[in-house]
Each structure stands twice: as C-alpha cells, then as structure tokens.
Write a protein that holds these residues in place. Structure first.
Motif, PDB file in Angstrom:
ATOM      1  N   ILE A  25       0.843  -1.200   0.000  1.00 35.43           N
ATOM      2  CA  ILE A  25       0.000   0.000   0.000  1.00 35.43           C
ATOM      3  C   ILE A  25       0.877   1.248   0.000  1.00 35.43           C
ATOM      4  CG2 ILE A  25      -1.663   1.317   1.378  1.00 35.43           C
ATOM      5  CD1 ILE A  25      -2.803  -1.434   2.260  1.00 35.43           C
ATOM      6  N   ALA A  73       2.086   1.759  -3.385  1.00 37.29           N
ATOM      7  CA  ALA A  73       0.987   2.189  -4.259  1.00 37.29           C
ATOM      8  C   ALA A  73       0.723   3.683  -4.090  1.00 37.29           C
ATOM      9  CB  ALA A  73      -0.271   1.393  -3.936  1.00 37.29           C
ATOM     10  N   ALA A  75      -4.831   6.975  -7.953  1.00 38.19           N
ATOM     11  CA  ALA A  75      -5.376   5.626  -8.057  1.00 38.19           C
ATOM     12  C   ALA A  75      -5.516   5.002  -6.671  1.00 38.19           C
ATOM     13  CB  ALA A  75      -4.481   4.769  -8.938  1.00 38.19           C
ATOM     14  N   ALA A  76      -4.536   5.225  -5.814  1.00 41.14           N
ATOM     15  CA  ALA A  76      -4.612   4.658  -4.467  1.00 41.14           C
ATOM     16  C   ALA A  76      -5.822   5.223  -3.735  1.00 41.14           C
ATOM     17  CB  ALA A  76      -3.332   4.975  -3.688  1.00 41.14           C
ATOM     18  N   HIS A  77      -6.064   6.500  -3.927  1.00 43.81           N
ATOM     19  CA  HIS A  77      -7.236   7.119  -3.293  1.00 43.81           C
ATOM     20  C   HIS A  77      -8.511   6.518  -3.860  1.00 43.81           C
ATOM     21  CE1 HIS A  77      -9.905  10.104  -1.588  1.00 43.81           C
ATOM     22  NE2 HIS A  77     -10.388  10.325  -2.791  1.00 43.81           N
ATOM     23  N   ALA A  78      -8.547   6.338  -5.182  1.00 43.16           N
ATOM     24  CA  ALA A  78      -9.752   5.793  -5.811  1.00 43.16           C
ATOM     25  C   ALA A  78     -10.040   4.386  -5.301  1.00 43.16           C
ATOM     26  CB  ALA A  78      -9.593   5.784  -7.329  1.00 43.16           C
ATOM     27  N   LEU A  79      -8.995   3.644  -4.950  1.00 43.83           N
ATOM     28  CA  LEU A  79      -9.201   2.298  -4.423  1.00 43.83           C
ATOM     29  C   LEU A  79      -9.500   2.325  -2.932  1.00 43.83           C
ATOM     30  CD1 LEU A  79      -6.388   0.369  -6.272  1.00 43.83           C
ATOM     31  CD2 LEU A  79      -8.831   0.206  -6.657  1.00 43.83           C
ATOM     32  N   GLY A  80      -9.494   3.496  -2.338  1.00 47.53           N
ATOM     33  CA  GLY A  80      -9.915   3.610  -0.951  1.00 47.53           C
ATOM     34  C   GLY A  80      -8.803   3.584   0.073  1.00 47.53           C
ATOM     35  N   TYR A  81      -7.567   3.853  -0.350  1.00 48.92           N
ATOM     36  CA  TYR A  81      -6.504   3.898   0.645  1.00 48.92           C
ATOM     37  C   TYR A  81      -6.316   5.326   1.145  1.00 48.92           C
ATOM     38  CZ  TYR A  81      -5.735  -0.792  -0.911  1.00 48.92           C
ATOM     39  OH  TYR A  81      -5.930  -2.101  -1.209  1.00 48.92           O
ATOM     40  N   HIS A  82      -5.865   5.451   2.397  1.00 45.45           N
ATOM     41  CA  HIS A  82      -5.752   6.769   3.010  1.00 45.45           C
ATOM     42  C   HIS A  82      -4.376   7.346   2.715  1.00 45.45           C
ATOM     43  CE1 HIS A  82      -9.509   6.080   5.116  1.00 45.45           C
ATOM     44  NE2 HIS A  82      -9.065   4.855   5.350  1.00 45.45           N
ATOM     45  N   TYR A 112     -19.830   3.695  -5.033  1.00 46.58           N
ATOM     46  CA  TYR A 112     -18.578   3.018  -4.700  1.00 46.58           C
ATOM     47  C   TYR A 112     -17.993   3.517  -3.374  1.00 46.58           C
ATOM     48  CZ  TYR A 112     -14.234   0.533  -5.716  1.00 46.58           C
ATOM     49  OH  TYR A 112     -13.174  -0.336  -5.677  1.00 46.58           O
ATOM     50  N   LEU A 127     -16.875   6.545  -2.575  1.00 45.57           N
ATOM     51  CA  LEU A 127     -15.855   7.593  -2.631  1.00 45.57           C
ATOM     52  C   LEU A 127     -16.442   8.954  -2.308  1.00 45.57           C
ATOM     53  CD1 LEU A 127     -13.783   6.561  -5.758  1.00 45.57           C
ATOM     54  CD2 LEU A 127     -12.850   6.981  -3.510  1.00 45.57           C
ATOM     55  N   PRO A 186     -14.533   2.909  -0.131  1.00 47.80           N
ATOM     56  CA  PRO A 186     -14.572   1.863  -1.157  1.00 47.80           C
ATOM     57  C   PRO A 186     -14.418   0.453  -0.584  1.00 47.80           C
ATOM     58  CG  PRO A 186     -13.254   3.674  -1.935  1.00 47.80           C
ATOM     59  CD  PRO A 186     -13.606   3.995  -0.525  1.00 47.80           C
ATOM     60  N   ARG A 187     -13.640   0.346   0.484  1.00 48.82           N
ATOM     61  CA  ARG A 187     -13.478  -0.940   1.150  1.00 48.82           C
ATOM     62  C   ARG A 187     -14.829  -1.560   1.506  1.00 48.82           C
ATOM     63  NH1 ARG A 187      -8.204  -1.130   4.401  1.00 48.82           N
ATOM     64  NH2 ARG A 187      -7.828   0.712   3.150  1.00 48.82           N
ATOM     65  N   ARG A 224     -16.686  -2.652  -1.571  1.00 55.68           N
ATOM     66  CA  ARG A 224     -16.142  -3.900  -2.118  1.00 55.68           C
ATOM     67  C   ARG A 224     -16.595  -5.091  -1.292  1.00 55.68           C
ATOM     68  NH1 ARG A 224     -11.154  -0.907  -3.401  1.00 55.68           N
ATOM     69  NH2 ARG A 224     -10.218  -1.560  -1.448  1.00 55.68           N
ATOM     70  N   PHE A 236     -12.459   1.778 -13.543  1.00 53.17           N
ATOM     71  CA  PHE A 236     -12.415   3.230 -13.676  1.00 53.17           C
ATOM     72  C   PHE A 236     -12.135   3.659 -15.107  1.00 53.17           C
ATOM     73  CE2 PHE A 236     -11.609   2.353  -9.305  1.00 53.17           C
ATOM     74  CZ  PHE A 236     -12.262   3.362  -8.634  1.00 53.17           C
ATOM     75  N   SER A 244      -7.121   2.902 -12.600  1.00 52.34           N
ATOM     76  CA  SER A 244      -6.527   3.073 -11.278  1.00 52.34           C
ATOM     77  C   SER A 244      -5.432   2.040 -11.108  1.00 52.34           C
ATOM     78  CB  SER A 244      -7.601   2.904 -10.216  1.00 52.34           C
ATOM     79  OG  SER A 244      -8.173   1.619 -10.325  1.00 52.34           O
ATOM     80  N   PHE A 272      -1.082   0.970 -11.152  1.00 54.13           N
ATOM     81  CA  PHE A 272       0.222   1.447 -10.710  1.00 54.13           C
ATOM     82  C   PHE A 272       1.267   0.930 -11.682  1.00 54.13           C
ATOM     83  CE2 PHE A 272      -2.704   0.925  -7.249  1.00 54.13           C
ATOM     84  CZ  PHE A 272      -2.682   2.181  -6.667  1.00 54.13           C
ATOM     85  N   MET A 310       4.335  -1.481 -10.861  1.00 52.26           N
ATOM     86  CA  MET A 310       4.097  -2.756 -10.171  1.00 52.26           C
ATOM     87  C   MET A 310       3.607  -3.797 -11.168  1.00 52.26           C
ATOM     88  SD  MET A 310       2.268  -1.579  -6.731  1.00 52.26           S
ATOM     89  CE  MET A 310       2.929  -0.270  -5.743  1.00 52.26           C
ATOM     90  N   LEU A 369      -3.990  -4.968  -4.724  1.00 48.93           N
ATOM     91  CA  LEU A 369      -4.340  -3.670  -4.150  1.00 48.93           C
ATOM     92  C   LEU A 369      -5.824  -3.369  -4.274  1.00 48.93           C
ATOM     93  CD1 LEU A 369      -1.265  -1.592  -5.227  1.00 48.93           C
ATOM     94  CD2 LEU A 369      -2.124  -1.811  -2.907  1.00 48.93           C
TER      95      LEU A 369
END
Lengths: 304, 507
Positions: free
Chosen positions: A169, A172, A179-186, B52, B54, B74-75, B78, B86, B90, B92, B95, B103
């Motif tokens: 994380i 990321a 993108a990390a924000h869009a996936l819900g990470y702080h 979602y 957000l 979002p967690r 999901r 998206f 979204s 990386f 990676m 992720l």
C-alpha cells in the motif's frame, strides 16, 4: 608518508561505523520517498535528533534513552513537515529546505548549555563466537548495538516493502496517489506515518553522530550528512540493499581520507576532506538512476 | 416484482457552486446491464462514486438487496459486492499485474495464489494476462483487462464500468461484451457508462438518462434509437455533422520513410512511414492505443525531430524544424492529453492560447506579450467553439474535459492551419460537443486545409474521414478510401484481435 600505518581491518571496521549515521537517515528518507514525499529536511531532523539524543543522554545518563529521545525528536520535527505539506498542502521542496534551516537553528538553541560536555562511552557488543573469527570478526561483529540496528532496519524495510501488505500500500500511494485514493486507501495517513518514520530514523542517525562518532555536542556537527543521505537514496534507486552499498561507499571514502590525513599524505587536507563528497557526486553522475516513485514530491488533494 | 439489487432513492450531492446530483432515484435489477447516460458534467461520475463509497451524498439513500447501503469508503463497498472499473485506470505502472490486483481486493491471498487465480479467471473469460508483467509495459486494452480481472476475482454482485470501450479495437469490444454477458448470465448486475450509444443498444437491458444532475428519463435501449437517446441526453435535437463534397487539392504533406526511436521506455518507435496528404482531405488514422499515435503526432508537430527530408511540407523539408517554426508554416497539432500536454492546467485560457498561437496570431511584439490581443483571441475561440467557462481568465484545470477539448481544438482551428493534426479529438467528450468538434474539422477541410485525425473511435473516423489508415506497432498501413470499408476489414488493418479470444466457458 607511511601507508603501512593504515590497518586494513581497522579501516573496514571503522567504515561501518562511519557509514551508520547516513545509513540511518537515508533508509528513513527512502521510505518517505517511496510513499511519494520528498522531505529535504533530513539535515534539520538529523541535527535535532543529535541534540535531543545528547541532552537526554546527559540528563538521564542512559544512551539507550538518548537514542529513543533522538528518534522522538526527529519524528516530531518531521510531523511538523508532514502537517504543513500533507494537510496544509505547502510545497514539499520549500518546506523541506525551511525544515533544515529551522532544525539547524533550533538545535543550536537547545544545545547551548551542553557545549564541551563529553558523552558517556557506549560499550561495544561483540557478537559471541562470530566476533572471534579472525579478520571477519573484528570487521563485522565487534561494534556498538546501533550499527547492528542500522543493518536490521535496512533488512526490515526491505522485507516490509517487498512482502507485506502495508508495504504494498505504501508503494501504491507513492506510485500513483490518485489511483490509491480511488481504491480507498488513506493517502495522507500513510504519508504522515512514513514521514514520521523518516524523521525518527534521521534522528537516530543524528544521535549516532553526537553520541558515538564525535562524541560531544557542537553546533552544525552533522556537516551535510543529511544531504549525503538524500543523494544516497537516489544513488540506490530507492532500493534498500543498494542504499547500504552507497552508505558504505561514502563511509569508506570518509574513513580512508582520514587515514590518509593521519598518514601524512602530501595532498592539502582540504582536498582530502572534499573527497567523500566528490566521490558521491561522481557516482551519482555515472550511475543511471532508477525510476523514481510516480507521485514523488506531488501534493495530494482528494478533489483533483 | 422482485427486490431490486440496488435501489437509489433521492440521492443529492452538491459541490460549491454546482449541484452534481439532484434527487436521483432508480433501480438496478439483478442480472441486468443497466446503462447510465448523460453528457459530460451530467453527474454520472459523482453518482457512481457515491455507489462506490468515494463520495458521501448530502441527502438520499441506497439499498442493496433490500438492506440499507451506505458505504463509508470503497473498502465497505467492495465488501458488499460492488466493484468498479475506472475510466482513468486506477493502476500502478511500476508494479506487476498480481500486485495491482492485490491492491484492489479485500484480504488478498498471497501473491502466488493471486497469480494462480488470475490465470484461472483470465482463461475462463478469455482475457489472457500474465500476472508477473509490469503494468507500465501493457497496452491500454491489456491494462483494462487487469482492471476487469481485479473485479472478477471478487465475485461482484454489481460491476460498475465507466467508459470501458474507449481504448479497445472492435474485436476487443466484442470480447468484452461476451464477458459481460456471461457475467450477467451468472446473475451479476452491471452499471455501464458510455457515450457510444450503438454499444449501449447492443448490450444493455435498461437505461437511465441524467442531465444536469437530474434523472430526465429512462428507456429500453433495445427499442430506442441512438438518436432518440442522444436527444434525451442533450435535451434538444442533435446536430449530425455532414460531409460536403470537396475537390481534391494539391499535396501538402509527404512523409518519406519516417522513422524515429521510441522517445521513452514505454513508447513505440516509428518505422518507415510513407504517406501523402492533400489539401481539403481528412485522413483518419486508427489503431489501438500505444501503437505509435503519440509518437506520430510528435514527429509531425516537431516535438520529435527527424532527418530533414523525412517530412516534406508544402514542398519544403521540415523534419528538423521545431514546433514554432512549423506553426509559422501552417502545420498545427493538438495532442491527445488535454491536461498537461495540449494545455497547461494551472494557466489561464488566455495564457494557454498564447502558448501555441503567439507565432501565427502576432500575439507578441519584440519579446513582449500583447495581452489585449491575446485575450481577444482567447475570447474568440471561446465564443466560436461554445466553450462553457465564465471567461478567458479561468484556468484550464477548471474546465470540464469536453469544454477544454473544444478550447484546444478551437485554438488551432482559429489559427487557420494549412494542415491540422489532431489526436483523439473527442475522447471523453459528450455527444453534442463531439458533434461540434467533428463539424469544425469538416468545415476546416472544406475550406481547403488538410486534416489528419488520429482516433480510436472508429465510428468517428468513418464519419469524417475521406481515407483511412491504421497504425500498428509503429508502422502505418497504406491508406484506403474510407467509404465502403467494413468493420472486419478495419479490424484486420488494425492488426487483428491482439491475442484476445472469445470466451469459452459454459457459464
């Protein structure tokens, strides 16, 4: 000049000691940059850690508490940077430079009553059995605990980034914060934690200078070590084990030039003192730096 | 009647100065592909972000399978079985595929197991993916596969797809649709956002139309014509671009064995491109993203310099000239990426107009900027192309994608080019703005300028171009008259299906 006065075993052993402060500061900055933040305040956090560590050690009489105090001092100063850049969205480069200037002045103020006092000696911790091996033993396994701690932190950071979910994380967030924000990470929380870790490591590195290397408090005793740490992070392409290599390279040239000075080499001292920095610049120019984290030094705001 | 899978009731979300969603209510049934239609700025993104987790709505509520559904992040969405692909991926870049997928999952298994499951799911749905490849090296179609597989691994009840087909070849679109139909057959619902109304007619079972944040209607896309849907979105009758007959002009541009190295690690090298373009014609260039489009635009605009005789413009060798020198000669270009390439996001529209128009519009004098003239030029572009903004002093960033696109294309057209190169002129732009941009390109050609239009939207290319060529791995096919080309022929020109195959499970 008498080169035979230089003992290669002692030279290599002192290389590990000389490299430890920048190694500690650099591994902290590496984590910060992998999270996408460029903190140019390493020098300021180091010297703040140096003075905090020194004050706590003298007053509490325990170098262990001293190092803890240095880490806390460095982390608190880093938190100032974190709040300014992450919450108030100030520019990272300018804020980092200001942090260095502030740290240098603040440390001088705190350390006024402590100039000229000698720090207690930190005993070495020879590793049982291993330190008795000829040649390798005295080089690798006969040091004070902080040297081992530095290497342990490198290994820990390497494993953290490579194998742990939290490390994934963190990478990321540094690679693409949108993108990390869009996936819900702080994003901001992760970055603040990384910044504090970086500050704590820089503080430890600084305290190693004031408690082991020098070992006393003088103004400006970091003498640019924080900047070298920043350069080594780039040299290492943001990878922990290469960072160890870079720190040893710098430490090696430092120790070598000191030994050459002592051996009375017929070169003006000023050139020898320059050598480690020149070597760093040379290596940085020659090495092709790896790819920096994608979001490095960019401010993150959820609405953009 | 069965309980809907997702029920939206009176969702309202306001931002300072704009109401993104107002009292939005509709239902999505299980096993349904539900289209969400609307122009840019109609509030579709805000709505799906609300679902979602957000964005938190100011008012209104959602129910998922009859239970109150208010994901805080979002967690939570999901966990409840909502997954999203998206529009701006979204992903990386540095990676690998497996890490990217991990992720996007809650409680992901270890990497090795993810790799195994990726292989399984990608086989099942005909979406081949190597879990150990670095995402930065994948094509746009493959990157989308990563996003889709990431969602599929979580067995979603509701899959949200935002503009999924804008970067795919016709064959890839066909395979995507097959995947989505299989998913529907397995009982999942899909909320599908697209500007391409023909696709929606082919795929979706229901449609809800948003305009200015409100639901303005719903229809059955299987029985409603694309034109009717477009008019529902716009709220007025739609202008269809028309091609006027044009005389064939003299040759304006000749490329002779144009080759250039890839400008960066993830770029494509241009290989031996030969081409002639005449005044008054529109040459359409298709191709899957990442096959040399950006590089070709750069070689034409002057961002990449080549040997001087590789590019002949109006009989002169210009391969070595920089962009401004080419602009003076009348060769203008509008690159694909609006934000940061075609326009500087934090500079005003006036300043952005200056950046490319200074040479041809006389906006500088002896090293000083003629601000009055620059403002006037920017205002003219804004008026002529119906750019919706309070004024030329606003930053480029403050404009919606479609409006900024109209501005950057308009800025070049208003400079009266002899040859205009555009890349993805209507990407992410709503139907009415897209129609306006296409009409402007047609008008430009009718006035005797040549236009090279690079696009991944084949319908668009067929609509406006006189000749069509395809880019594949940095090579350009020989151009063919666009009239009468079939979708299959085009697909072959684009270089086949790029290792995708039709799904072969019996789901």
């Amino acid at each position: 000049m008498d080169l035979s006065a230089i003992n290669p075993i002692l030279l290599l052993a002192s290389l590990m000691v000389a490299a430890t402060p920048i190694l500690l500061a650099a591994i902290g900055e590496l984590v910060v940059e992998r999270a996408g933040v460029l903190n140019l305040g390493v020098e300021g956090m180091m010297i703040t850690g140096a003075v905090c560590g020194f004050i706590v050690t003298i007053n509490a009489g325990s170098p262990l508490l001293g190092f803890a105090g240095a880490a806390i001092g460095g982390a608190l100063l880093a938190l100032v940077f974190g709040v300014l850049t992450q919450v108030l969205l100030s520019n990272q480069v300018a804020t980092g430079l200001a942090l260095t200037l502030f740290g240098l002045g603040f440390a001088a103020l705190l350390g006024q009553g402590y100039i000229g006092i000698k720090a207690p000696v930190i005993p070495k911790w020879p590793v049982p059995v291993l330190s008795d091996i000829p040649v390798i033993g005295p080089i690798l396994f006969n040091h004070d605990p902080v040297v081992y701690l530095g290497i342990a932190i490198i290994a820990g950071v390497w494993a953290f980034l490579r194998y742990s979910r939290a490390g994934l994380i963190l990478r990321a967030v540094g690679e693409n914060h949108d993108a990390a924000h869009a996936l819900g990470y702080h994003v901001i929380r992760v970055r603040l934690l990384a910044i504090m870790f970086g500050g704590a490591c820089a503080g430890l590195g600084g305290a190693y200078l004031s408690l082991v290397r020098v070992p006393q408090w003088t103004e400006g005793l970091t003498a640019g070590a924080g900047w070298i740490a920043l350069a080594i992070v780039v040299f290492a392409s943001w990878r922990p084990w290469r960072l160890l290599l870079g720190a040893y390279l710098f430490g090696g040239v430092t120790v070598l030039q000191l030994n050459l000075q002592a051996a009375g080499m017929a070169i003006p001292v000023a050139y020898l003192s320059m050598a480690p920095y020149l070597a760093t610049i040379l290596v940085l120019v020659m090495m092709r730096a790896g790819r920096a984290p994608g979001s490095l030094a960019q401010s993150f705001h959820a609405s953009r | 009647m069965t309980t809907p899978l997702l029920r939206l009731r009176g969702l309202t979300k306001a931002y300072p100065g704009v109401v993104a969603n107002q009292d939005v209510s509709f239902d999505i049934q299980p096993g349904e592909i539900h289209a969400l239609l609307g122009e840019n700025g109609a509030g579709k993104s805000t709505l799906v972000k609300t679902i979602y987790g957000l964005v938190k709505p100011d008012a209104g509520q959602m129910e998922l399978q009859g239970a109150v559904f208010a994901p805080a992040e979002p967690r939570a969405a999901r966990m409840a079985g909502v997954a999203m692909v998206f529009q701006h991926f979204s992903l990386f870049d540095a990676m690998n595929v497996a890490e990217n997928i991990a992720l996007g999952m809650e409680n992901p298994p270890p990497q090795r197991e993810i790799a195994a499951r990726v292989r399984l799911v990608s086989d099942q749905y005909g979406l081949p993916l190597d879990p150990l490849r670095i995402v930065g090296e994948l094509s746009a179609g493959e990157r989308q596969r990563v996003e889709i597989v990431r969602c599929l691994l979580q067995d979603p009840k509701l899959l949200i797809m935002d503009e999924p087909t804008s970067v795919l070849t016709p064959q890839e679109v066909a395979i995507l649709f097959e995947t989505l139909r299989r998913l529907r057959a397995a009982g999942a619902a899909i909320l599908y956002i697209s500007h391409k109304l023909e696709e929606i007619r082919a795929l979706c079972d229901a449609a809800t139309v948003l305009r200015l944040g409100r639901v303005v209607g719903s229809c059955d896309p299987r029985t409603t014509s694309a034109r009717e849907m477009a008019e529902l979105m716009v709220g007025s009758s739609l202008h269809v671009p028309h091609k006027a007959a044009r005389p064939e002009g003299e040759v304006i541009l000749t490329l002779q064995g144009l080759s250039a190295k890839a400008p960066h690690r993830f770029g494509t090298a241009l290989r031996d491109i030969d081409l002639t373009v005449r005044r008054g014609e529109i040459l359409g260039i298709g191709g899957v993203a990442g096959n040399g489009q950006d590089e070709l635009v750069a070689a034409l605009s002057g961002e990449i310099r080549t040997r001087r005789d590789m590019v002949l413009f109006d009989g002169k060798s210009i391969g070595h000239l920089a962009p401004n020198a080419r602009r003076r000669l009348g060769l203008l270009a509008a690159p694909e990426e609006r934000m940061g390439h075609a326009a500087a996001p934090d500079m005003s529209l006036t300043e952005n107009a200056l950046l490319t128009a200074a040479a041809r519009q006389d906006l500088t004098a002896r090293g000083f900027v003629r601000w009055g003239k620059a403002r006037e030029f920017a205002a003219n572009v804004i008026a002529a192309f119906d750019v919706r903004t309070p004024g030329a002093g606003n930053t480029a960033r403050s404009l919606s994608g479609g409006n900024l696109q109209k501005f950057v294309i308009g800025r070049e057209i208003m400079q009266d080019p002899a040859l205009l190169v555009v890349n993805q002129p209507t990407w992410g732009v709503d139907a009415s703005a897209a129609a306006a941009i296409r009409q402007a390109l047609l008008d430009l050609a009718a006035k005797g300028a040549a236009v090279i239009c690079i696009s991944q939207d084949l319908d668009e290319l067929m609509e406006i171009s006189d000749r069509f060529a395809a880019l594949n791995a940095g090579r350009l096919s020989a151009p063919r008259p666009a009239q009468g080309l079939s979708v299959e022929q085009i697909g072959l020109m684009l270089g086949g299906a790029h290792d995708m195959e039709v799904a072969h499970v019996d789901a």
